[in-house]
Write a protein that holds these residues in place. Structure first.
Motif, PDB file in Angstrom:
ATOM      1  N   ALA A   1      37.919   2.614  62.988  1.00 34.54           N
ATOM      2  CA  ALA A   1      38.685   3.198  62.031  1.00 34.54           C
ATOM      3  C   ALA A   1      38.501   5.295  63.207  1.00 34.54           C
ATOM      4  CB  ALA A   1      38.382   4.101  61.264  1.00 34.54           C
ATOM      5  N   GLY A   2      37.385   4.959  64.297  1.00 36.73           N
ATOM      6  CA  GLY A   2      37.240   6.351  65.093  1.00 36.73           C
ATOM      7  C   GLY A   2      35.568   6.247  65.815  1.00 36.73           C
ATOM      8  N   GLY A   3      36.053   7.245  65.896  1.00 31.47           N
ATOM      9  CA  GLY A   3      34.584   7.488  66.723  1.00 31.47           C
ATOM     10  C   GLY A   3      34.314   8.057  68.202  1.00 31.47           C
ATOM     11  N   PHE A   4      33.776   8.320  68.667  1.00 30.75           N
ATOM     12  CA  PHE A   4      33.784   9.293  69.947  1.00 30.75           C
ATOM     13  C   PHE A   4      32.393   8.680  70.947  1.00 30.75           C
ATOM     14  CE2 PHE A   4      30.453  11.826  67.336  1.00 30.75           C
ATOM     15  CZ  PHE A   4      29.513  12.578  68.236  1.00 30.75           C
ATOM     16  N   ARG A   5      32.318   8.996  72.086  1.00 32.72           N
ATOM     17  CA  ARG A   5      31.302   8.438  73.446  1.00 32.72           C
ATOM     18  C   ARG A   5      30.376   9.933  74.434  1.00 32.72           C
ATOM     19  NH1 ARG A   5      31.933   3.589  75.109  1.00 32.72           N
ATOM     20  NH2 ARG A   5      33.562   1.907  74.341  1.00 32.72           N
TER      21      ARG A   5
ATOM     22  N   VAL B   1      34.936   1.547  52.439  1.00 37.85           N
ATOM     23  CA  VAL B   1      33.868   2.490  52.125  1.00 37.85           C
ATOM     24  C   VAL B   1      33.402   2.007  54.068  1.00 37.85           C
ATOM     25  CG1 VAL B   1      30.811   2.053  52.993  1.00 37.85           C
ATOM     26  CG2 VAL B   1      32.158   1.288  50.691  1.00 37.85           C
ATOM     27  N   THR B   2      33.901   3.165  54.266  1.00 38.72           N
ATOM     28  CA  THR B   2      32.992   4.200  56.504  1.00 38.72           C
ATOM     29  C   THR B   2      31.782   4.404  56.510  1.00 38.72           C
ATOM     30  OG1 THR B   2      36.104   4.086  55.971  1.00 38.72           O
ATOM     31  CG2 THR B   2      34.211   5.182  57.902  1.00 38.72           C
ATOM     32  N   TYR B   3      31.678   3.540  57.706  1.00 40.14           N
ATOM     33  CA  TYR B   3      30.340   3.570  58.287  1.00 40.14           C
ATOM     34  C   TYR B   3      30.311   3.744  59.672  1.00 40.14           C
ATOM     35  CZ  TYR B   3      29.271   0.577  54.455  1.00 40.14           C
ATOM     36  OH  TYR B   3      28.616  -0.592  53.460  1.00 40.14           O
ATOM     37  N   LEU B   4      29.219   4.489  60.112  1.00 39.54           N
ATOM     38  CA  LEU B   4      29.205   5.705  60.883  1.00 39.54           C
ATOM     39  C   LEU B   4      27.821   4.365  61.883  1.00 39.54           C
ATOM     40  CD1 LEU B   4      29.651   7.527  63.938  1.00 39.54           C
ATOM     41  CD2 LEU B   4      27.209   8.431  62.898  1.00 39.54           C
ATOM     42  N   VAL B   5      28.728   3.549  63.034  1.00 40.20           N
ATOM     43  CA  VAL B   5      27.062   2.826  63.687  1.00 40.20           C
ATOM     44  C   VAL B   5      27.326   3.279  64.795  1.00 40.20           C
ATOM     45  CG1 VAL B   5      26.853   0.504  64.108  1.00 40.20           C
ATOM     46  CG2 VAL B   5      28.218   1.138  62.860  1.00 40.20           C
ATOM     47  N   PRO B   6      26.270   4.349  65.339  1.00 41.72           N
ATOM     48  CA  PRO B   6      25.781   4.785  66.399  1.00 41.72           C
ATOM     49  C   PRO B   6      25.101   3.480  67.688  1.00 41.72           C
ATOM     50  CG  PRO B   6      24.256   5.634  65.130  1.00 41.72           C
ATOM     51  CD  PRO B   6      25.464   4.530  64.489  1.00 41.72           C
TER      52      PRO B   6
ATOM     53  N   TRP C   1      38.154  10.747  61.884  1.00 38.85           N
ATOM     54  CA  TRP C   1      37.977   9.570  61.777  1.00 38.85           C
ATOM     55  C   TRP C   1      39.811   8.898  60.788  1.00 38.85           C
ATOM     56  CZ3 TRP C   1      34.370  11.292  59.051  1.00 38.85           C
ATOM     57  CH2 TRP C   1      34.479  11.182  57.317  1.00 38.85           C
ATOM     58  N   SER C   2      39.965   7.685  61.421  1.00 40.17           N
ATOM     59  CA  SER C   2      41.344   7.427  60.413  1.00 40.17           C
ATOM     60  C   SER C   2      40.369   6.876  58.539  1.00 40.17           C
ATOM     61  CB  SER C   2      41.871   6.386  60.952  1.00 40.17           C
ATOM     62  OG  SER C   2      42.746   7.135  62.291  1.00 40.17           O
ATOM     63  N   GLY C   3      41.345   7.176  58.065  1.00 38.51           N
ATOM     64  CA  GLY C   3      41.170   6.548  56.901  1.00 38.51           C
ATOM     65  C   GLY C   3      41.655   5.575  56.795  1.00 38.51           C
ATOM     66  N   PRO C   4      41.236   5.138  55.048  1.00 37.34           N
ATOM     67  CA  PRO C   4      42.426   3.543  55.252  1.00 37.34           C
ATOM     68  C   PRO C   4      43.112   3.463  54.890  1.00 37.34           C
ATOM     69  CG  PRO C   4      40.147   3.427  53.083  1.00 37.34           C
ATOM     70  CD  PRO C   4      40.043   4.390  54.440  1.00 37.34           C
ATOM     71  N   ASP C   5      43.734   4.098  54.426  1.00 37.27           N
ATOM     72  CA  ASP C   5      45.401   4.637  54.651  1.00 37.27           C
ATOM     73  C   ASP C   5      45.989   5.135  55.674  1.00 37.27           C
ATOM     74  OD1 ASP C   5      44.490   6.920  54.111  1.00 37.27           O
ATOM     75  OD2 ASP C   5      45.871   7.329  52.613  1.00 37.27           O
TER      76      ASP C   5
END
Length: 224
Positions: free
Chosen positions: A39-43, A67-72, A204-208
């Motif tokens: 759904a997105g992120g950055f570096r 549910v949207t999660y952040l995973v570093p 980030w991009s939502g589910p929709d």
């Protein structure tokens, strides 16, 4: 500058995360296997050029509500001593060979580069293109100044919606601040009234498919 290779990984990132996410206390999926989508992120760049650093956002559709999660994540060419609890798995990279992939809250390089971002000493980079800054990632400051030259992690504690990483000035034995890495992401402004510190906000991009924006991380003000 990190170089993003157009190649394969086996197993892929989402496949590895599908096995790892349910083992965490902040995971809110159902009893079945996660149904993950990027759904997105950055570096962030590692100045030494050895460690890949990615803040990946994934949405899981396995439960009653997405549910949207952040995973570093960090990507390394060899195991990281002392970070066994943070190992997500290994993968064969089409260019770089075997990579050890870690939950970045347990990796000193990611923690120190996130602290550098919060201090304004580095810039977030595009998730998919080499050498392009991501202007949508912002740092907000509230209240007192923060200590400089913070390092970590001094320890990681997982809660129902975040990972709390203890950090402190280099050379000091006692950690003196808490770096909160949000795990469950929420669209909207950063919470008010939770004390002085600095926050990283990104989108980030939502589910929709709608664009969403919220807090990724927060560093509490320095405590002596």
């Amino acid at each position: 500058m990190a170089v993003i290779h157009r190649t394969t990984m086996s197993p892929g990132k989402l496949e590895l995360l599908a096995g790892w996410l349910p083992r965490n206390p902040w995971y809110r999926g159902g009893t079945g296997a996660p149904q993950l989508a990027k759904a997105g992120g950055f570096r962030l760049d590692d100045p030494e050029g050895e460690v890949g650093i990615e803040f990946m956002v994934v949405t899981d559709a396995a439960g009653d509500e997405p549910v949207t999660y952040l995973v570093p994540l960090t990507y390394r060419g060899a195991p990281l001593k002392g970070a066994e609890d943070g190992l997500i798995g290994t993968s064969e990279h089409g260019v770089l060979g075997r990579r050890w992939i870690y939950d970045g809250t347990h990796d000193v390089v990611l923690v120190e580069r996130l602290l550098a971002l919060l201090a304004g000493r580095t810039t977030a980079q595009d998730q998919n293109e080499s050498g392009i800054p991501d202007p949508t990632v912002e740092v907000r400051t509230e209240g007192a100044a923060l200590a400089q030259d913070l390092t970590g992690p001094g320890g990681v504690t997982d809660t129902a919606d975040a990972s709390l990483v203890t950090v402190g000035p280099a050379g000091r034995e006692r950690p003196v601040s808490t770096l909160t890495v949000c795990r469950v992401l929420h669209d909207g402004p950063a919470p008010a009234g939770d004390g002085a510190g600095r926050r990283v906000l990104a989108g980030w991009s939502g589910p929709d498919g709608a664009r969403q924006h919220g807090m990724f991380a927060r560093l509490a003000a320095f405590e002596d």
